[in-house]
Design a protein around this motif. Sequence first.
Motif, short mmCIF file in Angstrom:
data_model
loop_
_atom_site.label_atom_id
_atom_site.label_comp_id
_atom_site.label_asym_id
_atom_site.label_seq_id
_atom_site.Cartn_x
_atom_site.Cartn_y
_atom_site.Cartn_z
N LEU A 20 0.83 -1.20 0.00
CA LEU A 20 0.00 0.00 0.00
C LEU A 20 0.87 1.26 0.00
CD1 LEU A 20 -2.75 1.36 0.32
CD2 LEU A 20 -2.49 1.13 2.76
N ALA A 21 1.96 1.21 0.78
CA ALA A 21 2.85 2.37 0.82
C ALA A 21 3.43 2.64 -0.56
CB ALA A 21 3.97 2.13 1.83
N VAL A 53 2.04 1.77 -3.53
CA VAL A 53 0.98 2.29 -4.39
C VAL A 53 0.75 3.77 -4.08
CG1 VAL A 53 -1.47 2.14 -4.92
CG2 VAL A 53 -0.15 0.08 -4.65
N ALA A 54 0.72 4.10 -2.77
CA ALA A 54 0.45 5.47 -2.38
C ALA A 54 1.54 6.40 -2.90
CB ALA A 54 0.36 5.57 -0.86
N ILE A 56 3.53 6.02 -5.43
CA ILE A 56 3.49 6.17 -6.88
C ILE A 56 2.29 7.01 -7.28
CG2 ILE A 56 3.27 4.94 -9.06
CD1 ILE A 56 4.90 2.71 -7.81
N ALA A 57 1.15 6.75 -6.64
CA ALA A 57 -0.06 7.49 -7.00
C ALA A 57 0.15 8.99 -6.78
CB ALA A 57 -1.25 7.01 -6.18
N LEU A 58 0.93 9.34 -5.75
CA LEU A 58 1.10 10.76 -5.44
C LEU A 58 2.19 11.40 -6.28
CD1 LEU A 58 0.70 11.11 -1.62
CD2 LEU A 58 -0.88 11.62 -3.43
N LEU A 97 3.62 10.14 -9.38
CA LEU A 97 3.59 9.96 -10.83
C LEU A 97 2.43 10.74 -11.43
CD1 LEU A 97 4.97 8.17 -13.10
CD2 LEU A 97 2.94 6.79 -12.93
N ARG A 98 2.73 11.72 -12.24
CA ARG A 98 1.63 12.46 -12.85
C ARG A 98 1.95 12.69 -14.31
NH1 ARG A 98 1.69 18.13 -10.08
NH2 ARG A 98 -0.51 17.65 -10.24
N LEU A 121 -5.70 -3.13 -9.32
CA LEU A 121 -4.45 -2.39 -9.52
C LEU A 121 -3.79 -2.78 -10.84
CD1 LEU A 121 -2.40 -0.50 -8.16
CD2 LEU A 121 -1.33 -2.48 -7.16
N ARG A 152 -8.84 7.55 -11.09
CA ARG A 152 -7.70 6.72 -11.43
C ARG A 152 -7.86 5.40 -10.71
NH1 ARG A 152 -3.34 10.69 -9.20
NH2 ARG A 152 -1.83 9.12 -9.74
N GLU A 190 -5.85 3.87 -8.93
CA GLU A 190 -5.31 3.89 -7.57
C GLU A 190 -6.34 4.36 -6.56
OE1 GLU A 190 -3.72 5.50 -10.03
OE2 GLU A 190 -1.91 4.30 -10.36
N LEU A 195 -6.87 2.31 -3.22
CA LEU A 195 -6.69 2.89 -1.89
C LEU A 195 -7.95 2.73 -1.05
CD1 LEU A 195 -4.70 6.06 -2.89
CD2 LEU A 195 -3.87 4.17 -1.54
N ASN A 236 -8.16 -0.81 0.11
CA ASN A 236 -7.19 -1.09 1.18
C ASN A 236 -7.63 -0.47 2.50
OD1 ASN A 236 -4.94 -2.79 0.58
ND2 ASN A 236 -4.50 -1.37 -1.08
N LEU A 238 -2.96 5.18 6.27
CA LEU A 238 -2.11 5.43 5.12
C LEU A 238 -2.95 5.65 3.86
CD1 LEU A 238 0.89 5.61 4.68
CD2 LEU A 238 0.92 3.24 4.01
N THR A 273 -3.27 9.36 1.69
CA THR A 273 -3.03 9.45 0.26
C THR A 273 -4.27 9.97 -0.46
OG1 THR A 273 -1.81 7.43 0.65
CG2 THR A 273 -1.94 8.18 -1.61
N MET A 323 -4.70 13.27 -2.91
CA MET A 323 -4.85 12.84 -4.30
C MET A 323 -4.99 14.01 -5.28
SD MET A 323 -4.96 9.64 -5.12
CE MET A 323 -5.49 8.49 -6.35
N ARG A 377 -3.66 16.87 -6.36
CA ARG A 377 -2.40 17.54 -6.05
C ARG A 377 -2.35 18.99 -6.48
NH1 ARG A 377 2.93 14.65 -7.13
NH2 ARG A 377 3.32 16.86 -7.23
#
Lengths: 201, 482
Positions: free
Chosen positions: A157-158, A160-161, A163-165, A167-168, B25, B106, B108, B112, B115, B141, B145, B149, B151
């Motif tokens: 999960l860490a 995924v989190a 990368i999700a934050l 990678l844009r 995923l 997305r 993710e 998330l 999870n 966690l 995120t 999200m 950003r």
Amino acid sequence: MTFEQLVFYFLASVAVIAAGLVITVRNPVRAALFLILTFFTVAVIWLLLEAEFLAIVLVLVYVGAVMVLFLFVVMMLDIDTDQLREGFAEYLPIGATVAVIILLQLVIVFSFGPFDLEQMPAPAAAAVDYSNTHQLGLLLYTYYVYPFELAAVLLLLAMVAAIALSLRGRLSAKRQRPDAQVRVRKEDRLRIVKMNAEKQD
Amino acid sequence: MSNIFADIQLATPEIFVFSMACVILLLDKVTHERMPKASFLLTQLTLLVGLYLVTITVPEGGSIKAFNDMFVLDGMAVLSKQVILFLTFVVLIYSYSYITERKMYRGEYFVLILNAVLGMMVMTSASHFLTIYIGLELLSLSLYTLVAMNRDSDLATEAAMKYFVLGALASGLLLYGMSMIYGATGSLDIETIRSAIQGMESDDTMLILGLVFIIVGIGFKLGVVPFHMWIPDIYQGAPTSVVLFLGTAPKVAAFAFIMRLLVDGFQGLAENWSDMLTIIAVLSMATGNILAIIQTNLKRMLAYSTISHMGYFLLGILSANPNGYSASLFYVIVYSFTSLAAFGLIIMMSRAGFEAEEISDYKGLNKRHPWFAFLVALVMFSMAGIPPTVGFFAKLSVIQALIDVEMYWLAVVAILFAVIGAYYYLRIIKTVYFDKPERNEPITARFGMQFVLSANVFALVLIMPWIGVIMDAVSNAISAMG
């Protein structure tokens, strides 16, 4: 005082001093290096407790991998320490008050003796052929299998989190954006400076 | 060593939810261009099948433990998991158009969410400090995120940062407390801790200090005064679809979390934690209700209202008897569905570029869209606890629990603050019905979402004839605890 105790007190004081320096030295690279020293001394203390595997893993994983990455990041980022210290004096009184109160409370509680040496006798030394690693593996993969698997989920999960934050899309790619080009105005790009003619000497 | 296959069978819902999160995923990489809806639909399917799996793995009477006593399945775990899965299902229906319009759609996002759901399920059936903590971290966690999200929004980034730093601090305090309890009792297993505490003196300073740290950790996670500072900023700054999620299902998980830690583990210290929770509850009801009055931002107002509601929710727990616990569980379920409807309405009113989060955006809603105005009024009545809405029964049941244990003064305080709270809920209704409209754009919302939202709001009133059934289910769940 036995030799073992002497070693312990030496290592323990090094660990505490190094940990203190981690948060007080100005230079972030030095702070990271002191953190490495802390890890090393703690690893040796674990050796004294006959936890060889954990001691080696601490050195390999934390010092070998995590801290090296950490140093990379610290060196790559241009950290302005003055900016970080901004407002330090302003928040110091309230922070110090809270810290002192908590410290006092802990001292009061611990002085009642729940952690006295009589309460916590030293464990008997293990047999010669006792394998710490074997026992650890056995416990981790049988008794603690459920939290172990969940910890693995947490690591995924860490990832995924992170990368999700971060990678844009590919922002670094150099591409023409016609819409932005059309919208550009003269004032954005061109600056007319008026000055008197100067004599060439 | 117990039979591992029997253990795995009990944890099927958790395993299923996690496996599907992994599938989504990976699959999203393939489908996100050609079939963008696939991830959403698959997530919804996962939640529904998960709900079904939870329902068929009900233990026959009492509780079953598995994985060397680290996992427990009992009535409370089953009921909480059902509510959590269902709430998340509805949350995703509401947020679908919100996240697509704001380019937050997305793969993710759904991973998330799933999870986080997994973390909540782990927490509700944890019987060991390790599993409780890991479940909590899985949830936190994912939530950090999700808040971050979006950003491009400065507010969201700031909110995520605050949430993350305070959340990490709270986890640290919780762990510190747990380590002290471990030092005092020599175990991390909740049942062993309970019996160890019974053999100790109840004013053992070590135990009490550990308990204090754990209560502070719980207080931070729950967002009650004096550990509430992060709530308004996160509610205001985070995307509404994320607030919708973090303001509903995790509250139910928090109930299970408190039950496992305080009621299961620290039964012997009930007198101590009951006093601590009393202070927290009174402060929360006071601060939440009074500060909500001066808010002009609807999301921020609902954040303060959450703080006060969490105060009421603690009233049942601090009465420290099974009636009180079931009142609290009932309260938190009702609150979750009410706030689901409230944030659903905010999402419904908003569209890309317009968040509809200021109270003034709702002026004269009655002239623009009478149906939505009516829904807003019903939700606010339920929040304030005015009959015939279900919010009234929730407040009634926690206050009843207080009177049962003869804490009359606390009951009076609770009612006084409920009256103060009614002011700002009713002010919204006044804004909606009696003010002149400032905007006149049509409200566009998908029909499906309008339908579900209307059903949600009407459930807050029409559930009344069956209220006894729910109360029974809740008290059965509590009495079936180990």
